[in-house]
Write a protein that holds these residues in place. Sequence first.
Motif, PDB file in Angstrom:
ATOM      1  N   SER A 191      -3.962   8.925 -12.998  1.00 39.84           N
ATOM      2  CA  SER A 191      -5.330   8.309 -12.578  1.00 39.84           C
ATOM      3  C   SER A 191      -4.812   7.038 -12.593  1.00 39.84           C
ATOM      4  O   SER A 191      -5.786   6.245 -11.498  1.00 39.84           O
ATOM      5  N   ALA A 192      -4.273   6.314 -13.415  1.00 34.62           N
ATOM      6  CA  ALA A 192      -3.977   4.725 -13.143  1.00 34.62           C
ATOM      7  C   ALA A 192      -3.151   4.429 -12.064  1.00 34.62           C
ATOM      8  O   ALA A 192      -3.427   3.402 -11.274  1.00 34.62           O
ATOM      9  N   ALA A 193      -2.296   5.386 -11.471  1.00 32.00           N
ATOM     10  CA  ALA A 193      -1.744   5.078 -10.311  1.00 32.00           C
ATOM     11  C   ALA A 193      -2.713   5.016  -9.135  1.00 32.00           C
ATOM     12  O   ALA A 193      -2.480   4.396  -8.197  1.00 32.00           O
ATOM     13  N   TYR A 194      -3.478   6.046  -9.118  1.00 33.68           N
ATOM     14  CA  TYR A 194      -4.387   6.005  -7.981  1.00 33.68           C
ATOM     15  C   TYR A 194      -5.512   4.957  -8.125  1.00 33.68           C
ATOM     16  O   TYR A 194      -5.962   4.320  -7.077  1.00 33.68           O
ATOM     17  N   LEU A 195      -5.807   4.390  -9.336  1.00 30.32           N
ATOM     18  CA  LEU A 195      -6.640   3.320  -9.481  1.00 30.32           C
ATOM     19  C   LEU A 195      -6.023   2.017  -9.003  1.00 30.32           C
ATOM     20  O   LEU A 195      -6.552   1.254  -8.161  1.00 30.32           O
ATOM     21  N   GLN A 196      -4.529   1.763  -9.306  1.00 29.03           N
ATOM     22  CA  GLN A 196      -3.815   0.730  -8.650  1.00 29.03           C
ATOM     23  C   GLN A 196      -3.756   0.745  -7.254  1.00 29.03           C
ATOM     24  O   GLN A 196      -3.747  -0.192  -6.398  1.00 29.03           O
ATOM     25  N   ALA A 197      -3.696   2.075  -6.539  1.00 28.39           N
ATOM     26  CA  ALA A 197      -3.659   2.235  -5.249  1.00 28.39           C
ATOM     27  C   ALA A 197      -5.049   2.290  -4.487  1.00 28.39           C
ATOM     28  O   ALA A 197      -5.178   2.311  -3.183  1.00 28.39           O
ATOM     29  N   LYS A 198      -5.937   1.766  -5.241  1.00 28.35           N
ATOM     30  CA  LYS A 198      -7.399   1.787  -4.749  1.00 28.35           C
ATOM     31  C   LYS A 198      -7.786   2.974  -4.084  1.00 28.35           C
ATOM     32  O   LYS A 198      -8.433   2.886  -2.948  1.00 28.35           O
ATOM     33  N   ASP A 199      -7.488   4.080  -4.403  1.00 27.74           N
ATOM     34  CA  ASP A 199      -7.914   5.441  -3.891  1.00 27.74           C
ATOM     35  C   ASP A 199      -9.099   6.120  -4.904  1.00 27.74           C
ATOM     36  O   ASP A 199      -8.615   6.706  -5.843  1.00 27.74           O
ATOM     37  N   GLU A 200     -10.020   5.640  -4.793  1.00 32.38           N
ATOM     38  CA  GLU A 200     -11.159   6.136  -5.755  1.00 32.38           C
ATOM     39  C   GLU A 200     -11.291   7.650  -5.816  1.00 32.38           C
ATOM     40  O   GLU A 200     -11.635   7.907  -6.700  1.00 32.38           O
ATOM     41  N   GLN A 201     -11.277   8.255  -4.662  1.00 34.75           N
ATOM     42  CA  GLN A 201     -11.639   9.784  -4.592  1.00 34.75           C
ATOM     43  C   GLN A 201     -10.492  10.257  -5.598  1.00 34.75           C
ATOM     44  O   GLN A 201     -11.025  11.063  -6.260  1.00 34.75           O
ATOM     45  N   ASN A 202      -9.338  10.087  -5.316  1.00 38.16           N
ATOM     46  CA  ASN A 202      -8.097  10.675  -6.214  1.00 38.16           C
ATOM     47  C   ASN A 202      -8.373  10.278  -7.496  1.00 38.16           C
ATOM     48  O   ASN A 202      -8.128  10.778  -8.611  1.00 38.16           O
ATOM     49  N   SER A 249       0.915  -1.321  -0.013  1.00 36.12           N
ATOM     50  CA  SER A 249       0.068  -0.024  -0.153  1.00 36.12           C
ATOM     51  C   SER A 249       1.003   1.331  -0.087  1.00 36.12           C
ATOM     52  O   SER A 249       0.663   2.068  -0.861  1.00 36.12           O
ATOM     53  N   LYS A 250       1.922   1.319   0.755  1.00 35.09           N
ATOM     54  CA  LYS A 250       3.018   2.464   0.766  1.00 35.09           C
ATOM     55  C   LYS A 250       3.601   2.588  -0.393  1.00 35.09           C
ATOM     56  O   LYS A 250       3.623   3.813  -0.939  1.00 35.09           O
ATOM     57  N   THR A 251       3.917   1.483  -1.279  1.00 31.14           N
ATOM     58  CA  THR A 251       4.380   1.616  -2.454  1.00 31.14           C
ATOM     59  C   THR A 251       3.662   2.061  -3.423  1.00 31.14           C
ATOM     60  O   THR A 251       3.837   3.074  -4.309  1.00 31.14           O
ATOM     61  N   GLU A 252       2.477   1.486  -3.494  1.00 30.39           N
ATOM     62  CA  GLU A 252       1.474   2.032  -4.582  1.00 30.39           C
ATOM     63  C   GLU A 252       0.998   3.752  -4.463  1.00 30.39           C
ATOM     64  O   GLU A 252       1.104   4.306  -5.069  1.00 30.39           O
ATOM     65  N   HIS A 253       1.086   4.062  -2.969  1.00 31.00           N
ATOM     66  CA  HIS A 253       0.746   5.517  -2.854  1.00 31.00           C
ATOM     67  C   HIS A 253       2.169   6.470  -3.228  1.00 31.00           C
ATOM     68  O   HIS A 253       1.770   7.527  -3.641  1.00 31.00           O
ATOM     69  N   GLN A 254       3.186   5.892  -3.002  1.00 33.31           N
ATOM     70  CA  GLN A 254       4.323   6.399  -3.443  1.00 33.31           C
ATOM     71  C   GLN A 254       4.403   6.642  -4.976  1.00 33.31           C
ATOM     72  O   GLN A 254       4.961   7.477  -5.656  1.00 33.31           O
ATOM     73  N   VAL A 255       4.206   5.564  -5.735  1.00 34.59           N
ATOM     74  CA  VAL A 255       3.917   5.446  -7.245  1.00 34.59           C
ATOM     75  C   VAL A 255       3.002   6.784  -7.418  1.00 34.59           C
ATOM     76  O   VAL A 255       3.153   7.581  -8.421  1.00 34.59           O
ATOM     77  N   ALA A 256       1.759   6.623  -7.055  1.00 32.93           N
ATOM     78  CA  ALA A 256       0.915   7.894  -7.372  1.00 32.93           C
ATOM     79  C   ALA A 256       1.531   9.222  -6.937  1.00 32.93           C
ATOM     80  O   ALA A 256       1.288  10.173  -7.781  1.00 32.93           O
ATOM     81  N   ALA A 257       2.195   9.517  -6.033  1.00 31.88           N
ATOM     82  CA  ALA A 257       2.723  10.795  -5.689  1.00 31.88           C
ATOM     83  C   ALA A 257       3.815  11.203  -6.466  1.00 31.88           C
ATOM     84  O   ALA A 257       4.048  12.215  -7.083  1.00 31.88           O
ATOM     85  N   ASP A 258       4.393   9.924  -7.203  1.00 29.84           N
ATOM     86  CA  ASP A 258       5.755  10.210  -8.043  1.00 29.84           C
ATOM     87  C   ASP A 258       4.873  10.672  -9.268  1.00 29.84           C
ATOM     88  O   ASP A 258       5.433  11.493 -10.020  1.00 29.84           O
ATOM     89  N   SER A 259       3.895   9.867  -9.842  1.00 31.30           N
ATOM     90  CA  SER A 259       3.252  10.184 -10.958  1.00 31.30           C
ATOM     91  C   SER A 259       2.666  11.660 -10.965  1.00 31.30           C
ATOM     92  O   SER A 259       2.706  12.382 -11.878  1.00 31.30           O
TER      93      SER A 259
END
Length: 130
Positions: free
Chosen positions: A100-111, A66-76
């Motif tokens: 948007s794909a990074a937030y989808l992968q992180a399961k962060d629907e709002q973002n 989960s931390k990694t997925e959110h870091q990928v989204a932040a990097d994106s």
Amino acid sequence: MSLKKCKACGTEMSRKAAACPKCGEPNKEANHLSGGQVLGALVLAGIGIWWYAGGPLDHHVASEMSKTEHQVAADSVNQYNIAKRQGDAMQICVQAGLVSAAYLQAKDEQNYQTWKRTEAEDCKRAGIPQ
């Protein structure tokens, strides 16, 4: 090696033998498990089930993922901002899609929903209908 006499024919045989080698009489001593063996098997089975069904390793891995997925989204998002400063409309559209794909992968629907709207607007500006 300890020996015992067969109850049926009197032949000496190992206490661990399943049956008498001469007459075939079953050795009842050899077929019994000790209390320690039974308890050990139950403990090992319990640990195995606990580990397989969600021991501490699974929780740690899920947390790190989960931390990694959110870091990928932040990097994106950072990469999107770089593209935005460069001003190339096509690259901005592409980067918004990656965010948007990074937030989808992180399961962060709002973002994800927010960035899908940004992606649609940026791609429309680039001449790409959504």
